[in-house]
Design an enzyme around this catalytic site. Structure first.
Site, PDB file in Angstrom:
ATOM      1  CB  ILE A  90      74.471  21.127 -71.078  1.00 53.33           C
ATOM      2  CG1 ILE A  90      73.176  20.390 -71.269  1.00 53.33           C
ATOM      3  CG2 ILE A  90      74.806  21.232 -69.244  1.00 53.33           C
ATOM      4  CD1 ILE A  90      72.754  19.261 -70.537  1.00 53.33           C
ATOM      5  N   GLY A  91      74.912  22.832 -74.178  1.00 46.70           N
ATOM      6  CA  GLY A  91      75.008  22.229 -75.562  1.00 46.70           C
ATOM      7  C   GLY A  91      73.829  22.022 -76.169  1.00 46.70           C
ATOM      8  CB  ALA A 103      62.378  23.884 -73.342  1.00 47.48           C
ATOM      9  CB  ILE A 113      59.363  21.711 -81.873  1.00 46.63           C
ATOM     10  CG1 ILE A 113      59.078  20.362 -81.763  1.00 46.63           C
ATOM     11  CG2 ILE A 113      60.831  21.752 -82.227  1.00 46.63           C
ATOM     12  CD1 ILE A 113      59.347  19.764 -80.227  1.00 46.63           C
ATOM     13  N   PRO A 161      63.111  24.011 -84.301  1.00 45.92           N
ATOM     14  CG  PRO A 161      61.537  24.059 -85.840  1.00 45.92           C
ATOM     15  CD  PRO A 161      62.324  24.947 -84.956  1.00 45.92           C
ATOM     16  CD  GLN A 201      68.310  18.994 -76.871  1.00 48.39           C
ATOM     17  OE1 GLN A 201      68.494  18.165 -75.764  1.00 48.39           O
ATOM     18  NE2 GLN A 201      67.584  19.884 -76.411  1.00 48.39           N
ATOM     19  CE  LYS A 228      53.022  16.861 -73.911  1.00 43.45           C
ATOM     20  NZ  LYS A 228      52.415  15.780 -74.548  1.00 43.45           N
ATOM     21  CD  GLU A 278      66.418  13.892 -69.905  1.00 42.47           C
ATOM     22  OE1 GLU A 278      67.132  13.015 -69.507  1.00 42.47           O
ATOM     23  OE2 GLU A 278      66.431  15.103 -69.355  1.00 42.47           O
TER      24      GLU A 278
END
Lengths: 746, 341
Positions: free
Chosen positions: A470-471, A514, A637, A640, A646, A709, A713
């Site tokens: 979704i981008g 992820a 991550i 990065p 995001q 993780k 959000e």
């Protein structure tokens, strides 16, 4: 040993970037299949009542108009509620488009006009005569608090909040106290791409459905159940999604309407919604919250009370975790939590970026700031004193928790130690300067998902899974993971997604993609690696004769011995030698599904701490967020660069929530009145200044094999509260009703 | 959107004739507002007359020292025209405070005068609106009135004119040239837009079929001391909650001449000559500015959710006059409010 094909953790450009920039990336409404008809949705002007008359004849008489679908002529479809329930549906009875004359919310779709051209369909829709019998509607949450009730567990993933200890006692033990009400209004996701479905009729009920969604399989199941189609009769394709933010988690009504029209007319049909109609479905619910906190002499929290009441529709119980976080984020024995819903004549709310947590963290993190002032403590120091080293809500240790590093590195980068506590004490020329902070916590979860790895005789690896991008950068991070797993350069790897013909994956949401897809890709590649090793052994490579998978590695396009890198075989030679056009492997979801059934052994969460500077004109009371530092602890991550994007997006959204974003309901009409991009305000470039994103190091071997993780959000949490806290620090004005527009400060 | 016919006008007289020949015809300039209104079914012209081939896009000096803006000159070309930048920087600022670069590239100067209110209820066919459908009632009264009027409203309509450019044009004493079925005439800018009264469907005093051909700015441009201050819910691409065009002619600290007009507060750009009179001859001090602000807002009436605009307008007037007085310092503290390039 590092290899040139080690991509995980390296900033990597989006692999789908060129297609998007060049315009070759096609979105749902851009598939111009032959003989396409166009549907245009007619929306209800009233919020509650009945359709008494639809005069379709004059519209049907227009040359080029094929049909007007409404409750009067929709064929008999699936009868049971469960046929209309998608993966993300909350408890209750899902809305069925064009099902009856009843109007349940403003802008409800009441008819679909299908014509040869979009323009004709739009015109015909505008002259379709529909009569209504209006009934009194209720859309004002504040007037319906008495009827609020505790919802059940209807929605998957929702757990009612659990209180512990004795808040009353904790409150009495406290020497300093705070208690306040907080509120924010509805927000609509408003992704750039409007919802659209292009349904290609392939004859004999066989459909190719290009849908805007965050879950192709979710859309497929939905139409299969409602229209009685088989899996091979309803292929759903969603390769690119122009923003989701949660709005695409549930199938929207244009999908139903386009499939209906296609099946009835036996033609290919496209239905796309207008920007105004993007305000006609799920949204972040208006929520009223109450928080009370008490602290002991040393600043430790003796009691936390957090209660929220949110709106839902008359037909479904939309639930989200608003208050639960308040029982986890800080250390406290006495926690009293409550969450209730009140039914209104609106459409069912829908998960929207950091659902629940974004709302809850507004109240909790402003309250924490208020409490810090009441206790005479610096807001950062206050949070550190109440640091939770053990998840008291779940009674579990954390798998990892680097929030202390977020506090330390974020504060250092921001220069927090130069802050003077007194509101109005910091200035820049004539402008008041305010520094505020906040933070949050989000679940690190993982869902079962299947990925397939396929190596062809040219040495090109194709990895596929029916997930979505979704981008967020899914295409890119999965390509990185696969390339590194198989020791291939990025250019030799293609990741394919967004198609129900691919291995099954869950909807893209909850920050779990992820971890869910990423680990599946690793497993699929590992299995493929085992096959390749077997092939090498078949080929009589003496070096690999007794080698186990742990003795070999995949690097620089080769399979080679870890102990002796000169003992190597080129991967494409292995495929060529196999005699097959390609070698393939899929991961199994058996273990992942079992894992979900087992009680967790650790509390697994991502955290963040955000520091904000605002400058406020002391006379005009205009607010500008001049600096933000967001420090995030989210495990490993993967990329990065895309991760930073995001989190920057989250920060922008947090600023938006704090200062401008609001779907304004006129309760006399039960209708959102600012239903367009001009009046539904989100920040423009000129509103956004310095944003600094820090990913603190956080190793976690328990959360999942990759140690990720998810960051979709967590970056949003605490941003709106931090902006509001900074405004208090600048002006001494504590605004508890968001967004903090100029009128609330004058 | 309804079906319509289209013709490309080749001359002003032909355009006016074409208009007279069709019931429900409309002139089409840049289309940045009219096309939106058509998509929303708020405007349903049966015939569009394209104006882009008319010429009328020149910006030329006038013999009396003024400047003529062709009606078809774009907002962008006007804002960045050297004569405008040099002699009418207030107009430059006002234009750049509005819309977005893309819109300003399309929008014409004549069209800017003709744009319609952004009242939420006017745009939504589900809600009654006297401006859209005379006699149906005003939904904004008692509703969400953030962009609505605090001055000069009526019981029939509380809409505002949304333009920034027009606020500066009002302050600068612009003259509007029009051509219509009865020939050419000029309209003083303050008489061009009207208050809603009991005819809110009429935004301006144009007669049916009349076409704006040009805007004449007088020689006096207040290029030394001016300010266009726009307060809004975000820094760009939002209509004004309140905007102020302030222009001063100073002799030392004494105000020799003054212009003061507000946007976002009324059905027309709100110029207050009595407030200007209170400024003229007085020292340029905060007290003087506050007196003028009090005068402008003396008859203001809030609609509930927009009550705050009365106080905001007062503060904005004081700030704009201060900025106009202290031109050199005006840019720092308020860089955020006027941060357009």
């Amino acid at each position: 040993m590092s290899h040139s094909t080690d991509y995980i953790g390296k900033p990597t450009n989006r692999v789908d970037g060129p297609a998007k920039v060049a315009g070759t990336a096609k979105y749902a409404a851009e598939f111009n299949v032959p003989n396409l008809l166009y549907g245009y949705v007619v929306s209800s002007p009233i919020a509650k009542g009945k359709i008494t008359k639809i005069d379709a004849a004059p519209v049907l008489a227009l040359p080029g108009v094929h049909q007007v679908f409404s409750h009067e002529n929709v064929p008999s479809l699936a009868w049971l509620d469960r046929s209309y329930k998608d993966d993300i549906a909350p408890g209750g009875s899902p809305f069925r488009p064009l099902h009856s004359a009843e109007i349940k919310f403003s802008m409800q779709p009441v008819a679909l006009v299908v014509a040869d051209t979009f323009e004709l369909a739009r015109y015909a829709a505008s002259v379709l005569h529909v009569e209504y019998e209006e009934e009194a509607h209720e859309t004002e949450l504040a007037k319906h608090l008495d009827e609020a009730y505790e919802p059940g567990r209807g929605k998957s993933g929702y757990k009612p909040p659990k209180s512990r200890g004795n808040f009353g006692k904790g409150w009495q033990q406290g020497v300093a106290h705070m208690e306040a009400q907080y509120s924010h209004h509805a927000q609509h996701h408003n992704p750039m791409e409007m919802f659209a479905s292009t349904v290609e009729w392939l004859g004999d009920k066989k459909l190719n459905i290009y849908d805007k969604t965050q879950g192709a399989f979710n859309s497929q199941q939905y139409v299969m159940k409602i229209f009685g189609l088989g899996k091979d009769e309803a292929r759903v394709v969603s390769k690119y999604t122009g923003g989701g933010f949660g709005s695409g988690l549930r199938p929207q009504y244009q999908l139903f309407l386009a499939v209906l029209a296609s099946l009835e007319l036996k033609r290919s049909v496209r239905v796309s919604l207008t920007r105004q109609q993007m305000f006609s479905f799920g949204h972040r619910p208006e929520t009223l919250q109450h928080v009370a906190l008490a602290t002991a002499e040393d600043g430790s929290l003796t009691g936390i009370n957090h209660v929220a009441v949110a709106e839902t529709s008359q037909f479904e119980d939309f639930t989200e975790n608003v208050v639960g976080w308040s029982g986890t984020l800080y250390d406290c024995k006495n926690v009293s939590l409550g969450y209730r819903l009140s039914k209104l004549d609106v459409y069912t709310p829908l998960d929207m970026r950091a659902p629940g947590a974004a709302s809850g963290s507004i109240a909790l993190e402003i309250a924490m700031d208020e409490m810090a002032y009441a206790a005479g403590l610096d807001p950062l120091e206050f949070r550190i004193r109440n640091y939770s080293d053990f998840d008291q809500a779940q009674n579990l240790p954390y798998s990892s928790k680097a929030l202390r590093k977020c506090y330390a590195e974020g504060a250092a980068k921001f220069g927090w130690e130069k802050r003077t506590a007194e509101p109005g004490s910091m200035k820049d020329g004539n402008l008041l300067v305010g520094w505020g902070m906040g933070g949050g916590i989000w679940d690190a979860s993982k869902q079962p998902a299947v990925a397939k790895a396929s190596l062809d005789a040219d040495g090109h690896l194709t990895v596929s899974s029916g997930t979505n991008d979704i981008g967020t950068g899914t295409y890119t991070i999965m390509t990185q993971i696969a390339a590194q797993s198989m020791g291939l350069p990025l250019e030799a790897v293609t990741f394919v997604l967004g198609d129900t013909e691919l291995p099954e994956a869950p909807v893209q949401g909850g920050s779990w993609t992820a971890a869910s897809i990423g680990n599946s890709v690793v497993e699929a590649c590992t299995k493929l690696g085992e096959k390749l090793l077997k092939q090498a052994q078949k080929m009589d490579h003496p070096a690999f004769k007794d080698a186990k998978i742990d003795n070999v590695e995949f690097a620089n396009g080769q399979l080679r011995l870890r102990a002796d890198a000169t003992q190597a075989v080129v991967l494409r030679d292995l495929v060529q030698a196999s005699g097959e056009p390609k070698m393939e492997a899929e991961n199994s979801t058996v273990l992942a599904k079992l894992e979900l059934l087992k009680p967790p052994t650790h509390s697994m969460h991502a955290h963040n701490a955000v520091f904000v500077e605002v400058k406020v004109d002391p006379e005009l009371m205009t607010v500008h967020v001049t600096r933000v530092v967001n420090a995030v602890a989210a495990g490993r991550i993967l990329n990065p660069k895309t991760a930073r994007s995001q989190v920057m997006g989250s920060v922008v959204w947090g600023i938006s929530s704090a200062l401008m974003e609001e779907s304004v309901m006129d309760h006399r009409f039960g209708r959102y009145m600012n239903h367009n991009y001009a009046e539904y305000h989100v920040p423009v470039n000129a509103d956004i200044h310095d944003i600094d994103v820090i990913f603190v190091s956080e190793e976690d071997d328990k959360v999942n094999p990759l140690g990720v993780k998810g960051i979709g959000e967590v970056g949003l949490l605490g941003v709106a509260a931090a902006v509001t806290n900074a405004i208090y620090h600048a002006t001494g004005q504590r605004v508890r009703d968001l967004p903090v527009t100029i009128d609330k400060l004058l | 959107m309804n079906t319509f016919t289209f013709s490309q006008a080749t001359g002003v007289a032909a355009a006016v004739q074409d208009n007279a020949a069709h019931d429900g015809a409309a002139y089409l300039g840049g289309g940045t507002n009219l096309i939106d209104l058509m998509k929303e079914n708020v405007a349903r012209p049966t015939h569009l007359i394209g104006l882009k081939k008319l010429g009328l896009d020149a910006i030329e000096n006038l013999p009396d020292g003024g400047l003529r803006l062709g009606a078809l000159a774009t907002n962008a070309d006007t804002a960045y025209h050297p004569e405008v930048e040099k002699r009418y920087p207030l107009l430059n600022q006002a234009i750049l405070a509005g819309a977005s670069p893309q819109l300003r590239n399309m929008a014409t100067d004549g069209g800017n005068l003709m744009q319609r209110t952004r009242c939420y209820y006017f745009y939504d066919l589900a809600t009654p609106c006297n401006k859209r459908e005379p006699g149906s009632g005003c939904s904004a009264i008692g509703g969400y009135t953030r962009v609505h009027a605090i001055l000069g409203a009526s019981e029939h309509c509380i809409a505002t004119h949304p333009s920034d450019m027009c606020v500066a044009l009002a302050a600068l004493d612009t003259t509007v040239h029009v051509s219509g079925p009865n020939g050419e005439r000029t309209i003083k800018f303050e008489d061009f837009h009207r208050l809603p009264g009991d005819q809110p469907e009429r935004d301006n005093t144009l007669e049916p079929g009349e076409l704006i051909t040009g805007l004449d700015l007088p020689a006096k441009g207040f290029a030394q001391n001016f300010s266009y201050l726009k307060l809004r819910d975000r820094t760009s691409y939002a209509f004004a909650l309140v905007s102020v065009a302030a222009a001063l002619e100073l002799d030392g600290n004494i105000i020799k001449d003054a212009r003061l007009a507000l946007g976002g507060v009324a059905h027309k750009p709100w110029r207050d000559k009595e407030a200007e009179a209170l400024l003229i001859g007085q020292p340029a001090t905060a007290d003087t500015f506050r007196a003028a602000a009090a005068k402008v807002l003396a008859g203001a009436k809030g609609q509930g959710t927009n009550n705050f605009k009365i106080e905001l307008a007062k503060r904005a007037i004081v700030r704009a006059l201060k900025q106009a007085t202290e031109m050199n310092q005006a840019l720092d503290a308020n860089a955020f409010q006027n941060s357009n390039p």
